[in-house]
Enzyme design. Structure first.
Site, short mmCIF file in Angstrom:
data_model
loop_
_atom_site.label_atom_id
_atom_site.label_comp_id
_atom_site.label_asym_id
_atom_site.label_seq_id
_atom_site.Cartn_x
_atom_site.Cartn_y
_atom_site.Cartn_z
N ARG A 186 -7.13 -5.12 29.39
CA ARG A 186 -7.54 -5.03 27.99
C ARG A 186 -8.99 -5.50 27.90
N GLY A 231 6.31 2.31 27.97
CA GLY A 231 5.11 3.12 27.69
C GLY A 231 3.82 2.33 27.73
N HIS A 232 3.80 1.25 28.51
CA HIS A 232 2.68 0.30 28.52
C HIS A 232 1.37 0.96 28.98
N LYS A 246 0.89 -12.12 19.51
CA LYS A 246 -0.05 -11.39 20.36
C LYS A 246 -0.34 -12.22 21.60
N TYR A 281 3.05 2.53 17.45
CA TYR A 281 1.92 1.92 16.74
C TYR A 281 0.67 2.80 16.85
N SER A 282 0.30 3.15 18.10
CA SER A 282 -0.97 3.88 18.25
C SER A 282 -0.86 5.30 17.68
N ALA A 283 0.35 5.88 17.76
CA ALA A 283 0.53 7.21 17.16
C ALA A 283 0.36 7.13 15.64
N SER A 284 0.85 6.03 15.05
CA SER A 284 0.71 5.91 13.59
C SER A 284 -0.75 5.68 13.21
N LYS A 285 -1.49 4.93 14.03
CA LYS A 285 -2.92 4.71 13.73
C LYS A 285 -3.70 6.01 13.96
N ILE A 317 0.82 -1.22 0.00
CA ILE A 317 0.00 0.00 0.00
C ILE A 317 0.85 1.27 0.00
N THR A 333 -8.12 1.43 15.77
CA THR A 333 -7.94 0.81 17.09
C THR A 333 -8.34 1.75 18.22
N ASP A 334 -8.70 1.16 19.35
CA ASP A 334 -9.00 1.97 20.55
C ASP A 334 -7.72 2.58 21.14
N GLU A 335 -6.55 2.07 20.70
CA GLU A 335 -5.30 2.56 21.31
C GLU A 335 -5.03 4.03 20.99
P1 NAD Z 1 -2.25 -8.33 11.20
O1 NAD Z 1 -0.89 -7.86 11.54
O2 NAD Z 1 -2.67 -9.71 11.56
O3 NAD Z 1 -2.50 -8.17 9.62
C1 NAD Z 1 -2.05 -7.06 8.90
C2 NAD Z 1 -2.08 -7.42 7.41
O4 NAD Z 1 -1.63 -6.27 6.68
C3 NAD Z 1 -1.14 -8.57 7.04
O5 NAD Z 1 -1.81 -9.48 6.20
C4 NAD Z 1 0.00 -7.90 6.32
O6 NAD Z 1 0.62 -8.72 5.32
C5 NAD Z 1 -0.71 -6.71 5.69
N1 NAD Z 1 0.22 -5.61 5.41
C6 NAD Z 1 1.14 -5.07 6.25
N2 NAD Z 1 1.83 -4.10 5.63
C7 NAD Z 1 1.31 -4.00 4.37
C8 NAD Z 1 1.59 -3.17 3.26
N3 NAD Z 1 2.56 -2.25 3.30
N4 NAD Z 1 0.86 -3.35 2.13
C9 NAD Z 1 -0.12 -4.27 2.06
N5 NAD Z 1 -0.41 -5.10 3.09
C10 NAD Z 1 0.29 -4.97 4.23
O7 NAD Z 1 -3.22 -7.24 11.82
P2 NAD Z 1 -4.67 -7.42 12.47
O8 NAD Z 1 -4.52 -7.71 13.90
O9 NAD Z 1 -5.48 -8.30 11.61
O10 NAD Z 1 -5.19 -5.92 12.34
C11 NAD Z 1 -5.83 -5.48 11.14
C12 NAD Z 1 -6.22 -4.03 11.30
O11 NAD Z 1 -7.10 -3.88 12.41
C13 NAD Z 1 -5.03 -3.10 11.58
O12 NAD Z 1 -5.24 -1.91 10.88
C14 NAD Z 1 -5.09 -2.88 13.07
O13 NAD Z 1 -4.55 -1.62 13.41
C15 NAD Z 1 -6.57 -2.95 13.34
N6 NAD Z 1 -6.97 -3.40 14.68
C16 NAD Z 1 -6.45 -4.55 15.21
C17 NAD Z 1 -6.92 -5.00 16.46
C18 NAD Z 1 -6.42 -6.29 17.07
O14 NAD Z 1 -6.77 -6.59 18.21
N7 NAD Z 1 -5.63 -7.09 16.40
C19 NAD Z 1 -7.87 -4.26 17.15
C20 NAD Z 1 -8.35 -3.07 16.58
C21 NAD Z 1 -7.91 -2.67 15.33
O1 DAU Z 2 -6.56 -2.53 21.60
C1 DAU Z 2 -6.45 -2.91 20.26
C2 DAU Z 2 -5.03 -3.34 19.97
O2 DAU Z 2 -4.85 -4.60 20.61
C3 DAU Z 2 -4.74 -3.45 18.48
O3 DAU Z 2 -4.85 -2.19 17.89
C4 DAU Z 2 -3.33 -4.01 18.24
O4 DAU Z 2 -3.12 -4.21 16.85
C5 DAU Z 2 -3.24 -5.36 18.95
O5 DAU Z 2 -1.93 -5.86 18.82
C6 DAU Z 2 -3.59 -5.21 20.42
O6 DAU Z 2 -2.56 -4.43 21.12
P1 DAU Z 2 -2.06 -4.85 22.59
O7 DAU Z 2 -0.72 -4.27 22.80
O8 DAU Z 2 -3.12 -4.59 23.60
O9 DAU Z 2 -1.99 -6.46 22.37
P2 DAU Z 2 -0.89 -7.55 22.79
O10 DAU Z 2 -1.48 -8.88 22.48
O11 DAU Z 2 0.45 -7.23 22.26
O12 DAU Z 2 -0.85 -7.38 24.37
C7 DAU Z 2 -2.00 -7.50 25.17
C8 DAU Z 2 -1.58 -7.21 26.61
O13 DAU Z 2 -0.75 -8.28 27.08
C9 DAU Z 2 -0.76 -5.95 26.78
O14 DAU Z 2 -1.10 -5.33 28.02
C10 DAU Z 2 0.69 -6.44 26.82
C11 DAU Z 2 0.55 -7.80 27.47
N1 DAU Z 2 1.53 -8.82 27.02
C12 DAU Z 2 1.66 -9.03 25.68
C13 DAU Z 2 2.55 -9.97 25.21
C14 DAU Z 2 2.72 -10.19 23.72
C15 DAU Z 2 2.22 -9.59 27.95
O15 DAU Z 2 2.06 -9.41 29.16
N2 DAU Z 2 3.09 -10.53 27.48
C16 DAU Z 2 3.28 -10.76 26.14
O16 DAU Z 2 4.10 -11.64 25.78
#
Ligand code: NAD
Ligand code: DAU
Length: 349
Positions: free
Chosen positions: A219, A288-289, A194, A155-159, A61, A130-132
């Site tokens: 979370r 920055g957790h 994750k 991450y959240s700043a970029s979103k 993209i 995202t809610d972040e």
């Molecule tokens: P993910 O990391 O599992 O998937 C991201 C996908 O984007 C991958 O298939 C990757 O190949 C593709 N991608 C990355 N860079 C790309 C690029 N430059 N061009 C084209 N494709 C590219 O992510 P996810 O957890 O499925 O999250 C999807 C979306 O939802 C994200 O925008 C994320 O910010 C948002 N979101 C995620 C969560 C969550 O809990 N995982 C919650 C809220 C919002």
């Molecule tokens: O809130 C939505 C977001 O949730 C999405 O926008 C992100 O894409 C997604 O990755 C997720 O972010 P978090 O940082 O909340 O998810 P993560 O699974 O990385 O971590 C969840 C919580 O668990 C967080 O408080 C950090 C903690 N953690 C995470 C990992 C990977 C641990 O304690 N140990 C771990 O190994």
């Protein structure tokens, strides 16, 4: 026949959105655009890959020329944009790739839509966010659509930045947009970096379960298929220019969720009660957790009638069963780049 571009469709949430749309809307053409980074796997879409209304396009993209040509050639009616770098820990180690994909990539897509959609009527650019972006909560309160943005991680700043660009294209050019901000998703096909799939995988392999800090961060967890249903509802009924929060009013402290996993998995793996919990290892906190996230999804419920379909315990059972039955998937997606990236960390490979 509507032609819908879904970006990031080979990722965790994107694959569920693609599956839902391909199966539910036989009269729509679904084009999945994905760069297939470490997080994108076509394995996630094996069950729909041969559907007549589905097509995969490999591409980045951030590649403006490629995206422009794609928009010119395909005449999309709508975009559902999920492609992103999504993992907070990676954003701490490599912030610039998040800036590039999440900010520049979103801008390139918005600009292509602006340029090639000659007529904005019956078009939609849907940004999945995202809610972040709202930052971190104290002991009480919820994020609403009015909560000011206050992101803390790269991450959240970029979103947050990409959300602002989407809003700017609505205000400046009248591009028809909608945004949703969702809480933490769980379910099948989530890359095992994750929290939940990482812990499930490590429990299976009797590896340490790395809990950051004291494990008291909170979370708000939502089943990924309920998120995909919410996206479907907002895509079809959301009001242009609006934001919708998505969440299940389902808050958990990290340590409590890890204990719940251990208890369920001891039973499923026929281990003595308490065996898996011995693997819990408290490790250095994430920089920055954010302390607590909690989404108020009242607007989505009141205005569009969406609510989560699954109770959390049921969703966890389903999720754990899926990972137990799909060891080969974990094997396939975690070999390669993932292995190299995390070689010094607490993961099972
Ligand atoms: P993910 O990391 O599992 O998937 C991201 C996908 O984007 C991958 O298939 C990757 O190949 C593709 N991608 C990355 N860079 C790309 C690029 N430059 N061009 C084209 N494709 C590219 O992510 P996810 O957890 O499925 O999250 C999807 C979306 O939802 C994200 O925008 C994320 O910010 C948002 N979101 C995620 C969560 C969550 O809990 N995982 C919650 C809220 C919002
Ligand atoms: O809130 C939505 C977001 O949730 C999405 O926008 C992100 O894409 C997604 O990755 C997720 O972010 P978090 O940082 O909340 O998810 P993560 O699974 O990385 O971590 C969840 C919580 O668990 C967080 O408080 C950090 C903690 N953690 C995470 C990992 C990977 C641990 O304690 N140990 C771990 O190994």
């Amino acid at each position: 026949m509507k032609k819908i571009l879904i970006t990031g469709g080979a990722g965790f949430i994107g694959s569920h959105v693609v599956r839902l749309f391909v199966n539910k809307y036989a009269d729509a053409q679904i084009v999945n655009l994905d760069a297939l980074t470490y997080a994108g796997n076509l394995e996630n879409l094996k069950d729909v890959q041969d559907a007549p209304n589905y097509r995969f396009v490999k591409g980045d993209i951030t590649d403006e020329q490629f995206i422009d040509q794609l928009f010119e050639k395909e005449s999309f009616d709508a975009v559902i944009h999920l492609a992103a770098e999504s993992h907070v820990d990676r954003s701490i180690m490599d912030p610039l790739s998040f800036v590039k994909t999440n900010i520049l990539g979103t801008a390139v897509l918005l600009n292509a839509a602006r340029k090639y959609w000659k007529d904005f009527s019956n078009k939609l650019f849907y940004h999945v966010s995202t809610d972040e972006v709202y930052g971190s909560l104290g002991e009480s309160g919820f994020f609403t659509e009015q909560t000011p943005y206050d992101p803390h991680s790269p991450y959240s700043a970029s979103k947050a930045s990409s959300d602002h660009l989407v809003k700017a294209y609505f205000d400046t050019y009248g591009l028809p947009v909608v945004i949703s901000n969702c809480s933490n998703n769980y379910g099948s096909y989530q890359f095992p970096e994750k929290l939940l799939p990482l812990m499930i995988n490590n429990i299976i392999h009797s590896k340490p379960l790395p809990v950051y800090g004291k494990g008291d961060n909170v979370r708000d967890w939502l089943w990924v298929e309920d998120h995909a249903r919410a996206i479907d509802v907002i895509f079809h009924q959301g009001k242009l220019g609006e934001t919708y929060n998505i969440g299940g009013f389902n808050e958990w402290k990290n340590i409590d969720i890890v204990h719940l996993l251990c208890t369920i998995m001891d039973k499923k793996l026929n281990r003595p009660e308490g065996e898996s919990a011995k693997l819990i290892t408290f490790v250095k906190d994430r920089a920055g957790h954010d302390k607590r996230y909690a989404i108020d999804a009242t607007k989505l419920n009141k205005d569009l009638g969406w609510k989560p379909s699954l109770q959390f315990e049921e969703g966890m059972e389903k999720t754990i069963d899926w990972y137990l039955a799909n060891g080969e998937w974990i094997e396939n997606v975690t070999s390669g780049a993932y292995k190299e990236y995390y070689k010094d960390q607490y993961v099972s490979r």
